[in-house]
Design a protein around this motif. Structure first.
Motif, mmCIF file in Angstrom:
data_model
loop_
_atom_site.group_PDB
_atom_site.id
_atom_site.type_symbol
_atom_site.label_atom_id
_atom_site.label_comp_id
_atom_site.label_asym_id
_atom_site.label_seq_id
_atom_site.Cartn_x
_atom_site.Cartn_y
_atom_site.Cartn_z
ATOM 1 N N THR A 69 0.814 -1.212 0.000
ATOM 2 C CA THR A 69 0.000 0.000 0.000
ATOM 3 C C THR A 69 0.847 1.262 0.000
ATOM 4 O O THR A 69 1.878 1.354 0.652
ATOM 5 C CB THR A 69 -0.915 0.029 1.239
ATOM 6 O OG1 THR A 69 -0.138 -0.237 2.409
ATOM 7 C CG2 THR A 69 -2.032 -1.002 1.127
ATOM 8 N N SER A 72 -1.004 7.021 1.012
ATOM 9 C CA SER A 72 -2.374 7.526 0.940
ATOM 10 C C SER A 72 -3.390 6.428 1.243
ATOM 11 O O SER A 72 -4.408 6.669 1.909
ATOM 12 C CB SER A 72 -2.652 8.147 -0.431
ATOM 13 O OG SER A 72 -2.518 7.188 -1.462
ATOM 14 N N THR A 73 -3.131 5.218 0.785
ATOM 15 C CA THR A 73 -4.027 4.100 1.077
ATOM 16 C C THR A 73 -3.958 3.730 2.551
ATOM 17 O O THR A 73 -4.967 3.341 3.155
ATOM 18 C CB THR A 73 -3.678 2.887 0.201
ATOM 19 O OG1 THR A 73 -3.675 3.281 -1.177
ATOM 20 C CG2 THR A 73 -4.691 1.771 0.384
ATOM 21 N N GLN A 74 -2.786 3.858 3.142
ATOM 22 C CA GLN A 74 -2.671 3.629 4.582
ATOM 23 C C GLN A 74 -3.481 4.662 5.365
ATOM 24 O O GLN A 74 -4.108 4.329 6.380
ATOM 25 C CB GLN A 74 -1.194 3.652 4.983
ATOM 26 C CG GLN A 74 -0.408 2.489 4.403
ATOM 27 C CD GLN A 74 1.100 2.670 4.473
ATOM 28 O OE1 GLN A 74 1.593 3.631 5.062
ATOM 29 N NE2 GLN A 74 1.837 1.759 3.866
ATOM 30 N N ALA A 76 -6.224 6.039 4.190
ATOM 31 C CA ALA A 76 -7.619 5.651 3.954
ATOM 32 C C ALA A 76 -8.022 4.472 4.821
ATOM 33 O O ALA A 76 -9.106 4.452 5.418
ATOM 34 C CB ALA A 76 -7.827 5.317 2.474
ATOM 35 N N THR A 103 -14.995 5.847 -2.545
ATOM 36 C CA THR A 103 -13.903 6.746 -2.191
ATOM 37 C C THR A 103 -13.459 7.557 -3.397
ATOM 38 O O THR A 103 -13.837 7.273 -4.537
ATOM 39 C CB THR A 103 -12.684 5.989 -1.630
ATOM 40 O OG1 THR A 103 -12.049 5.279 -2.691
ATOM 41 C CG2 THR A 103 -13.081 5.041 -0.518
ATOM 42 N N SER A 105 -9.817 9.591 -5.029
ATOM 43 C CA SER A 105 -8.382 9.852 -4.987
ATOM 44 C C SER A 105 -8.007 10.696 -6.193
ATOM 45 O O SER A 105 -8.442 10.408 -7.313
ATOM 46 C CB SER A 105 -7.591 8.542 -4.996
ATOM 47 O OG SER A 105 -6.200 8.805 -5.101
ATOM 48 N N GLY A 109 -1.736 5.879 -5.926
ATOM 49 C CA GLY A 109 -0.558 5.590 -5.111
ATOM 50 C C GLY A 109 0.680 6.274 -5.654
ATOM 51 O O GLY A 109 1.594 5.622 -6.188
ATOM 52 N N VAL A 140 -7.786 2.050 -5.588
ATOM 53 C CA VAL A 140 -7.169 1.152 -4.610
ATOM 54 C C VAL A 140 -7.712 1.373 -3.197
ATOM 55 O O VAL A 140 -7.845 0.422 -2.418
ATOM 56 C CB VAL A 140 -5.630 1.277 -4.643
ATOM 57 C CG1 VAL A 140 -5.167 2.640 -4.133
ATOM 58 C CG2 VAL A 140 -4.971 0.147 -3.865
ATOM 59 N N HIS A 141 -8.074 2.619 -2.838
ATOM 60 C CA HIS A 141 -8.628 2.841 -1.492
ATOM 61 C C HIS A 141 -9.936 2.076 -1.321
ATOM 62 O O HIS A 141 -10.156 1.413 -0.297
ATOM 63 C CB HIS A 141 -8.892 4.329 -1.237
ATOM 64 C CG HIS A 141 -7.721 5.220 -1.446
ATOM 65 N ND1 HIS A 141 -6.410 4.787 -1.457
ATOM 66 C CD2 HIS A 141 -7.659 6.569 -1.650
ATOM 67 C CE1 HIS A 141 -5.609 5.813 -1.654
ATOM 68 N NE2 HIS A 141 -6.338 6.901 -1.774
ATOM 69 N N GLN A 144 -9.110 -1.774 -1.105
ATOM 70 C CA GLN A 144 -8.462 -2.219 0.134
ATOM 71 C C GLN A 144 -9.405 -2.117 1.341
ATOM 72 O O GLN A 144 -9.420 -3.011 2.203
ATOM 73 C CB GLN A 144 -7.187 -1.414 0.386
ATOM 74 C CG GLN A 144 -6.042 -1.710 -0.572
ATOM 75 C CD GLN A 144 -5.338 -3.032 -0.249
ATOM 76 O OE1 GLN A 144 -5.831 -3.871 0.494
ATOM 77 N NE2 GLN A 144 -4.164 -3.228 -0.827
#
Length: 401
Positions: A69, A72-74, A76, A103, A105, A109, A140-141, A144
């Motif tokens: 990840t 930014s995904t972390q 989220a 979501t 973005s 990433g 990806v957000h 995940q």
């Protein structure tokens, strides 16, 4: 008619980890903006950013998620965890297809991808992480968060720069109206690595001096990073499961697009405001505060001030931009303002706009400056504009069961 309420909040912001810490910082004018420390920015023409300085993903996420990840995904994932916890939601106790994720973005990433590109160019393709195949992606957000919590209901990802987070909330509301009881929604972005910073500077709107929207000396904005997630629910479903609190209602939403450059047609922000108010069934004189987009660029500030003045009358409604303490968080910016609006409704206080000193009189807006303004707040309008012509507006209202 379906009523969409907010039952959980999760905030990872430059001036606060968690919604209460963020809110305390907003009311106390505690800034999360400073000189970039993540890399050596001494040679860049602008060096101010809103960084999430004390975020350690190892404290919040399983080790297996870290190598796959982007930061930014972390953000989220962490914000989603906190929002679900705040809302008293145990996804394993609910029907998985009754819970969706929407979501936004603006960058995907970014830092993850730049790191893998460096490996590709310097070492060869065999050194590129297999996770690059999805870690870069704008969706990806959503993916995940959905996988982590087993949320298999209708899900989407939206891209509309700064306006994207409000559009995600608006789409989540439509998803609930269409029959899905619960949706986790919001936005997250980070682009504070050297390549990302270069791209932001190339956009021409970043100020080297500070973020002072609506001020006579406004010279652009300060970029920031972070993630904000909210739990939206059908009001009856929230009552049925015993939600611990309801922060308020997402009462209206609209999005519009500006005409192409050179068109005689006006920009689309006013229409977004009017459509959102109509969607909520709210008259302009019922709005207690406007959370402005606050571009910090004089021409864009004047444009927004003209819209606010035209809809609400000169000085007709308090206007604020607490994002001056965080920078513009792109897809996270609109949801962060929605959180602030909900807490303003809860506490009866409007946070100030930090650093705005002198507002041109012909703007004709009542900008809240200096100290918080303690006034009853039952209805708030949140605005966001994204580069390339995106406009979004969300109406937040107190919920009366």
């Amino acid at each position: 008619m379906t009523t969409t309420v907010v039952t959980g909040l999760g905030v990872v912001a430059p001036n606060g980890m968690g919604h209460e810490e963020f809110w305390s910082a907003s009311l106390g004018s505690r800034s999360g903006i400073g000189e970039i420390t993540r890399f050596d920015a001494s040679s860049y023409p602008a060096r101010l950013a809103g960084q999430v300085a004390d975020f350690d993903p190892r404290r919040h996420l399983p080790a297996r998620l870290l190598p796959q990840t982007d930061l930014s995904t972390q953000f989220a994932l962490t914000a989603a965890d906190w929002a679900l916890t705040d809302g008293g939601v145990d996804p394993s106790a609910l029907v998985d297809y009754d819970m969706g994720v929407v979501t936004s973005s603006a960058f995907g990433g970014f830092e993850f991808t730049h790191r893998e590109f460096a490996k590709l160019w310097s070492k060869g393709p065999e050194f590129v992480s297999v996770y690059e195949s999805f870690a870069w992606f704008y969706a990806v957000h959503t993916g995940q968060v959905s996988i982590r919590h087993g949320l298999r209901g209708p899900s989407k990802a939206l891209v509309a720069e700064q306006a994207g987070g409000l559009d995600a909330i608006g789409h989540a509301r439509r998803t609930i109206v269409d029959g899905t009881p619960m949706v986790v929604t919001g936005g997250a972005d980070s682009a504070l690595d050297p390549w990302g910073w270069t791209a932001l500077l190339a956009g021409g709107r970043v100020s080297p001096y500070g973020y002072r929207p609506f001020d006579r000396e406004a010279s652009g904005h300060v970029p920031g990073e972070g993630g904000v997630m909210l739990v939206l629910e059908d009001a009856e479903a929230a009552r049925g499961r015993g939600a611990p609190q309801v922060y308020g209602e997402i009462a209206g939403h609209a999005s519009t697009f500006d005409p192409p450059p050179g068109s005689p047609r006006p920009p689309g922000l006013r229409r977004a405001v009017e459509l959102a108010l109509a969607d909520a069934g709210v008259a302009p004189d019922e709005v207690d505060v406007v959370f402005a987009d606050a571009a910090g660029v004089p021409g864009l500030d004047r444009q927004e001030a003209d819209v606010i003045r035209a809809v609400f009358g000169p000085g007709g409604v308090p206007v604020t931009a607490p994002k001056t303490l965080t920078g513009r968080l792109f897809s996270g910016g609109g949801p962060l303002d929605v959180v602030a609006a909900l807490l303003a409704v809860r506490d009866g206080v409007v946070p100030p706009t930090a650093d705005a000193v002198e507002v041109p009189s012909d703007y004709g807006i009542d900008l809240v400056r200096g100290e918080p303004r303690h006034v009853p707040v039952s209805t708030a309008l949140v605005l966001a504009r994204g580069k390339w012509g995106f406009n979004a507006a969300v109406v937040v209202r107190a919920y009366n069961d």
